[in-house]
Design a protein around this motif. Structure first.
Motif, PDB file in Angstrom:
ATOM      1  N   VAL A   1       0.856  -1.181   0.000  1.00  0.00           N
ATOM      2  CA  VAL A   1       0.000   0.000   0.000  1.00  0.00           C
ATOM      3  C   VAL A   1       0.896   1.235   0.000  1.00  0.00           C
ATOM      4  O   VAL A   1       1.815   1.348   0.819  1.00  0.00           O
ATOM      5  CB  VAL A   1      -0.941   0.019   1.221  1.00  0.00           C
ATOM      6  CG1 VAL A   1      -1.809   1.281   1.201  1.00  0.00           C
ATOM      7  CG2 VAL A   1      -1.810  -1.226   1.255  1.00  0.00           C
ATOM      8  N   TYR A   2       0.627   2.179  -0.932  1.00  0.00           N
ATOM      9  CA  TYR A   2       1.404   3.414  -1.046  1.00  0.00           C
ATOM     10  C   TYR A   2       0.516   4.602  -0.722  1.00  0.00           C
ATOM     11  O   TYR A   2      -0.653   4.651  -1.128  1.00  0.00           O
ATOM     12  CB  TYR A   2       1.963   3.573  -2.465  1.00  0.00           C
ATOM     13  CG  TYR A   2       2.950   2.507  -2.877  1.00  0.00           C
ATOM     14  CD1 TYR A   2       4.294   2.610  -2.541  1.00  0.00           C
ATOM     15  CD2 TYR A   2       2.528   1.394  -3.599  1.00  0.00           C
ATOM     16  CE1 TYR A   2       5.203   1.632  -2.916  1.00  0.00           C
ATOM     17  CE2 TYR A   2       3.425   0.420  -3.985  1.00  0.00           C
ATOM     18  CZ  TYR A   2       4.764   0.536  -3.637  1.00  0.00           C
ATOM     19  OH  TYR A   2       5.646  -0.435  -4.009  1.00  0.00           O
ATOM     20  N   ASP A   3       1.086   5.580   0.014  1.00  0.00           N
ATOM     21  CA  ASP A   3       0.402   6.847   0.266  1.00  0.00           C
ATOM     22  C   ASP A   3       0.676   7.792  -0.899  1.00  0.00           C
ATOM     23  O   ASP A   3       1.820   7.943  -1.341  1.00  0.00           O
ATOM     24  CB  ASP A   3       0.898   7.480   1.574  1.00  0.00           C
ATOM     25  CG  ASP A   3       0.510   6.649   2.787  1.00  0.00           C
ATOM     26  OD1 ASP A   3      -0.546   6.005   2.729  1.00  0.00           O
ATOM     27  OD2 ASP A   3       1.279   6.625   3.770  1.00  0.00           O
ATOM     28  N   LEU A   4      -0.372   8.454  -1.387  1.00  0.00           N
ATOM     29  CA  LEU A   4      -0.267   9.301  -2.572  1.00  0.00           C
ATOM     30  C   LEU A   4      -0.566  10.750  -2.221  1.00  0.00           C
ATOM     31  O   LEU A   4      -1.418  11.038  -1.373  1.00  0.00           O
ATOM     32  CB  LEU A   4      -1.241   8.850  -3.667  1.00  0.00           C
ATOM     33  CG  LEU A   4      -1.135   7.400  -4.133  1.00  0.00           C
ATOM     34  CD1 LEU A   4      -2.200   7.117  -5.176  1.00  0.00           C
ATOM     35  CD2 LEU A   4       0.251   7.105  -4.692  1.00  0.00           C
ATOM     36  N   GLY A   5       0.158  11.657  -2.911  1.00  0.00           N
ATOM     37  CA  GLY A   5      -0.109  13.077  -2.797  1.00  0.00           C
ATOM     38  C   GLY A   5      -0.945  13.559  -3.971  1.00  0.00           C
ATOM     39  O   GLY A   5      -1.381  12.786  -4.836  1.00  0.00           O
ATOM     40  N   ALA A   6      -1.152  14.875  -4.018  1.00  0.00           N
ATOM     41  CA  ALA A   6      -2.015  15.445  -5.062  1.00  0.00           C
ATOM     42  C   ALA A   6      -1.409  15.251  -6.453  1.00  0.00           C
ATOM     43  O   ALA A   6      -2.121  14.996  -7.428  1.00  0.00           O
ATOM     44  CB  ALA A   6      -2.244  16.933  -4.783  1.00  0.00           C
ATOM     45  N   LYS A   7      -0.065  15.353  -6.561  1.00  0.00           N
ATOM     46  CA  LYS A   7       0.574  15.227  -7.873  1.00  0.00           C
ATOM     47  C   LYS A   7       0.392  13.822  -8.451  1.00  0.00           C
ATOM     48  O   LYS A   7       0.074  13.662  -9.635  1.00  0.00           O
ATOM     49  CB  LYS A   7       2.064  15.559  -7.742  1.00  0.00           C
ATOM     50  CG  LYS A   7       2.808  15.549  -9.057  1.00  0.00           C
ATOM     51  CD  LYS A   7       4.266  15.944  -8.869  1.00  0.00           C
ATOM     52  CE  LYS A   7       5.017  15.908 -10.210  1.00  0.00           C
ATOM     53  NZ  LYS A   7       6.445  16.284 -10.033  1.00  0.00           N
ATOM     54  N   MET A   8       0.573  12.804  -7.625  1.00  0.00           N
ATOM     55  CA  MET A   8       0.409  11.434  -8.100  1.00  0.00           C
ATOM     56  C   MET A   8      -1.050  11.127  -8.402  1.00  0.00           C
ATOM     57  O   MET A   8      -1.356  10.397  -9.352  1.00  0.00           O
ATOM     58  CB  MET A   8       0.943  10.442  -7.069  1.00  0.00           C
ATOM     59  CG  MET A   8       2.460  10.311  -7.064  1.00  0.00           C
ATOM     60  SD  MET A   8       3.132   9.836  -8.673  1.00  0.00           S
ATOM     61  CE  MET A   8       2.240   8.335  -9.000  1.00  0.00           C
ATOM     62  N   LEU A   9      -1.974  11.689  -7.621  1.00  0.00           N
ATOM     63  CA  LEU A   9      -3.396  11.478  -7.893  1.00  0.00           C
ATOM     64  C   LEU A   9      -3.789  12.080  -9.240  1.00  0.00           C
ATOM     65  O   LEU A   9      -4.568  11.487  -9.997  1.00  0.00           O
ATOM     66  CB  LEU A   9      -4.245  12.088  -6.769  1.00  0.00           C
ATOM     67  CG  LEU A   9      -4.218  11.345  -5.429  1.00  0.00           C
ATOM     68  CD1 LEU A   9      -4.981  12.129  -4.369  1.00  0.00           C
ATOM     69  CD2 LEU A   9      -4.814   9.950  -5.583  1.00  0.00           C
ATOM     70  N   ASP A  10      -3.219  13.263  -9.556  1.00  0.00           N
ATOM     71  CA  ASP A  10      -3.500  13.874 -10.859  1.00  0.00           C
ATOM     72  C   ASP A  10      -2.935  13.030 -11.990  1.00  0.00           C
ATOM     73  O   ASP A  10      -3.573  12.887 -13.048  1.00  0.00           O
ATOM     74  CB  ASP A  10      -2.914  15.288 -10.909  1.00  0.00           C
ATOM     75  CG  ASP A  10      -3.628  16.239  -9.957  1.00  0.00           C
ATOM     76  OD1 ASP A  10      -4.792  15.944  -9.592  1.00  0.00           O
ATOM     77  OD2 ASP A  10      -3.028  17.256  -9.573  1.00  0.00           O
ATOM     78  N   ALA A  11      -1.745  12.472 -11.790  1.00  0.00           N
ATOM     79  CA  ALA A  11      -1.133  11.629 -12.825  1.00  0.00           C
ATOM     80  C   ALA A  11      -1.953  10.363 -13.063  1.00  0.00           C
ATOM     81  O   ALA A  11      -2.150   9.934 -14.206  1.00  0.00           O
ATOM     82  CB  ALA A  11       0.297  11.279 -12.437  1.00  0.00           C
ATOM     83  N   LEU A  12      -2.462   9.758 -11.983  1.00  0.00           N
ATOM     84  CA  LEU A  12      -3.297   8.566 -12.132  1.00  0.00           C
ATOM     85  C   LEU A  12      -4.637   8.898 -12.788  1.00  0.00           C
ATOM     86  O   LEU A  12      -5.153   8.117 -13.597  1.00  0.00           O
ATOM     87  CB  LEU A  12      -3.519   7.919 -10.758  1.00  0.00           C
ATOM     88  CG  LEU A  12      -2.282   7.293 -10.097  1.00  0.00           C
ATOM     89  CD1 LEU A  12      -2.596   6.892  -8.662  1.00  0.00           C
ATOM     90  CD2 LEU A  12      -1.814   6.076 -10.897  1.00  0.00           C
ATOM     91  N   ALA A  13      -5.187  10.056 -12.436  1.00  0.00           N
ATOM     92  CA  ALA A  13      -6.457  10.455 -13.034  1.00  0.00           C
ATOM     93  C   ALA A  13      -6.294  10.770 -14.520  1.00  0.00           C
ATOM     94  O   ALA A  13      -7.197  10.486 -15.327  1.00  0.00           O
ATOM     95  CB  ALA A  13      -7.022  11.670 -12.293  1.00  0.00           C
ATOM     96  N   LYS A  14      -5.145  11.316 -14.903  1.00  0.00           N
ATOM     97  CA  LYS A  14      -4.903  11.624 -16.312  1.00  0.00           C
ATOM     98  C   LYS A  14      -4.851  10.355 -17.153  1.00  0.00           C
ATOM     99  O   LYS A  14      -5.327  10.342 -18.298  1.00  0.00           O
ATOM    100  CB  LYS A  14      -3.591  12.404 -16.436  1.00  0.00           C
ATOM    101  CG  LYS A  14      -3.280  12.862 -17.843  1.00  0.00           C
ATOM    102  CD  LYS A  14      -1.983  13.658 -17.887  1.00  0.00           C
ATOM    103  CE  LYS A  14      -1.665  14.108 -19.306  1.00  0.00           C
ATOM    104  NZ  LYS A  14      -0.388  14.880 -19.349  1.00  0.00           N
ATOM    105  N   GLU A  15      -4.288   9.292 -16.603  1.00  0.00           N
ATOM    106  CA  GLU A  15      -4.215   8.010 -17.322  1.00  0.00           C
ATOM    107  C   GLU A  15      -5.478   7.167 -17.121  1.00  0.00           C
ATOM    108  O   GLU A  15      -5.558   6.059 -17.646  1.00  0.00           O
ATOM    109  CB  GLU A  15      -2.987   7.213 -16.855  1.00  0.00           C
ATOM    110  CG  GLU A  15      -1.663   7.857 -17.210  1.00  0.00           C
ATOM    111  CD  GLU A  15      -1.417   7.909 -18.698  1.00  0.00           C
ATOM    112  OE1 GLU A  15      -1.877   6.987 -19.404  1.00  0.00           O
ATOM    113  OE2 GLU A  15      -0.779   8.872 -19.164  1.00  0.00           O
TER     114      GLU A  15
END
Length: 465
Positions: free
Chosen positions: A172-186
């Motif tokens: 399990v990884y903790d995510l910040g706003a930047k990684m959440l945006d990258a996942l949402a973009k893909e």
């Protein structure tokens, strides 16, 4: 009705593909044993020349040849440039190939030596290897914390948790706003197999897991199913980047060098910068981080270069970092530009002595017919066998280039009379409208006294002599 609104006409915007003189060339048309096929990949005839070019091509691929020069000589319209373009198509994107005309050297806003140096270094590739850390696995669950509106946490950064697994482990990884945006973009969802670059944070979707293939009864044609990765989630992978020496020169010689590559205004580059880059590339080669990929520099109409350019090329081919130089010329024994000396192909003898010379021969009737048929297919023109036969006769008696130019013009004439095919009458019509070199020369000789600045003798003067 005047008050009725007008409906705008909708027009389809189609992609316009430009048809060039050698756009039909796909390669050299050789088999695995480097034997030339009679007609393949857009190439027709010239079996000996194409086989010789294939031998050079194989040596370039194997890295056994660098700093060598090849001259493709022959009459105009015998496929010299087509062979060079076939070499470029066969090499593929991994090997640098720079094509230029000799007259470009004199039109650039830089010295001749600098223009040739940039062309040479643009033809030398550097393969840089580096290792990067990736997180690769199947997404089990993606949770995004959404604070209640109006709370103090709503003004802060978003957070989330990403659960990923392989066949051997789950984390399990903790995510910040930047990684959440990258996942949402893909558009990453549970069941996707993804790879995350730890250095840059770039997310790449590899596909859907086979284990989730039965979740939906119907899937789109673009959905790609892959197996769940095995081993550890974090792994090291070697990434290979291929750049040219000229690109490295531009990036290191300008404050905004990377943007200068797109602008095209590189200007002259100092010799000190190139020396430092050569030393750095040599260090990378010793450490195993980089490899040199000798490419090809093709100079068409090489007889247009002057003695200074020839002297520089003669010296540049002896350098450690030198590409394969391929030149083409349609001249016989003529004057070397910048001198009063005559030499074969308009090139110095000492430079010719270090060249491998490939000779092209005039096309036969069957080859001309096949070339015209290929060009008709490339230009989307349907012609009757009689029209192709007439074009073949024109190509043999006038020139192949002139016959090729008549294909599209004959098609336009056929369209005016609403015909589906180009016929003999269409070819005859454009043959009368557009004269070839021989008929133009006859016209000039007949009316030589009517033209301005005519230096030839008049008929009366010739009779008096």
């Amino acid at each position: 009705m005047e008050g009725a609104p007008r409906i705008a006409e909708a027009k389809d915007v189609t992609l316009i593909e430009r048809i060039g003189a050698h756009s039909h060339i796909r390669g050299l048309g050789l088999d695995d044993s480097l034997e030339a096929r009679s007609s393949s990949q857009g190439m027709v005839g010239q079996l000996s020349a194409r086989k010789a070019a294939g031998v050079i091509l194989q040596m370039i691929r194997d890295g056994h040849i660098a700093g060598r020069a090849v001259l493709i000589s022959g009459q105009p319209g015998t496929g010299k440039t087509a062979i060079a373009m076939g070499m470029a198509q066969s090499l593929g994107p991994g090997t640098p190939f720079t094509s230029m005309s000799a007259s470009e050297i004199f039109s650039l806003e830089m010295s001749k030596v600098e223009a040739l140096t940039q062309a040479l270094r643009r033809s030398i590739g550097v393969t840089i290897k580096e290792e990067t850390e990736l997180i690769e696995g199947e997404v089990v669950e993606l949770i995004i914390d959404r604070p209640a509106p109006g709370s103090s946490a709503a003004a802060g950064a978003r957070q989330g948790k990403l659960t990923m697994k392989t066949t051997d482990m789950e984390t399990v990884y903790d995510l910040g706003a930047k990684m959440l945006d990258a996942l949402a973009k893909e558009r990453v969802t549970s069941g996707d197999v993804i790879a995350i670059d730890k250095a840059s944070g770039k997310v790449t979707k590899l596909g859907r897991s086979y284990a989730r293939s039965k979740d939906y009864a119907v899937s789109g044609p673009t959905v790609r199913y892959v197996a769940c990765p095995d081993g550890e989630l974090q792994r090291r992978r070697e990434v290979v980047h291929t750049v040219t020496l000229h690109e490295i020169d531009v990036i290191n010689s300008r404050a905004q060098g990377f943007l200068a590559l797109f602008a095209g205004d590189t200007g002259e580059i100092k010799a000190e910068v190139r020396e430092q880059i050569n030393q750095k590339v040599a260090e990378w080669r010793e450490e195993g981080k980089a490899e040199i990929v000798p490419g090809v520099l093709f100079i068409d109409e090489v007889h247009m270069l002057d003695i200074e350019c020839f002297s520089f090329l003669n010296r540049a081919l002896e350098a450690e970092l030198a590409p394969v130089l391929v030149v083409a010329s349609n001249r016989g024994i003529t004057t070397i530009r910048g001198t009063h000396y005559r030499s074969p192909h308009g090139m110095p003898i000492d430079l010719l002595d270090r060249m491998l010379i490939i000779a092209t021969e005039p096309y036969g009737e069957a080859d001309v017919t096949r070339i015209l048929q290929i060009r008709c297919e490339e230009e989307d023109v349907t012609a009757t066998p009689a029209a192709v036969a007439l074009l073949t006769r024109i190509g043999l008696e006038c020139s192949l280039r002139y016959a090729i130019q008549l294909i599209q013009t004959s098609s336009l004439v056929a369209q005016q009379r609403r015909a589906a095919e180009v016929d003999v009458q269409d070819v005859r019509r454009v043959y009368e409208l557009f004269v070839d070199v021989q008929r133009s020369t006859q016209f000039l000789q007949s009316y030589t006294e009517s033209f301005l600045f005519e230096e030839g003798k008049s008929k009366d003067a010739e009779m008096a002599d």
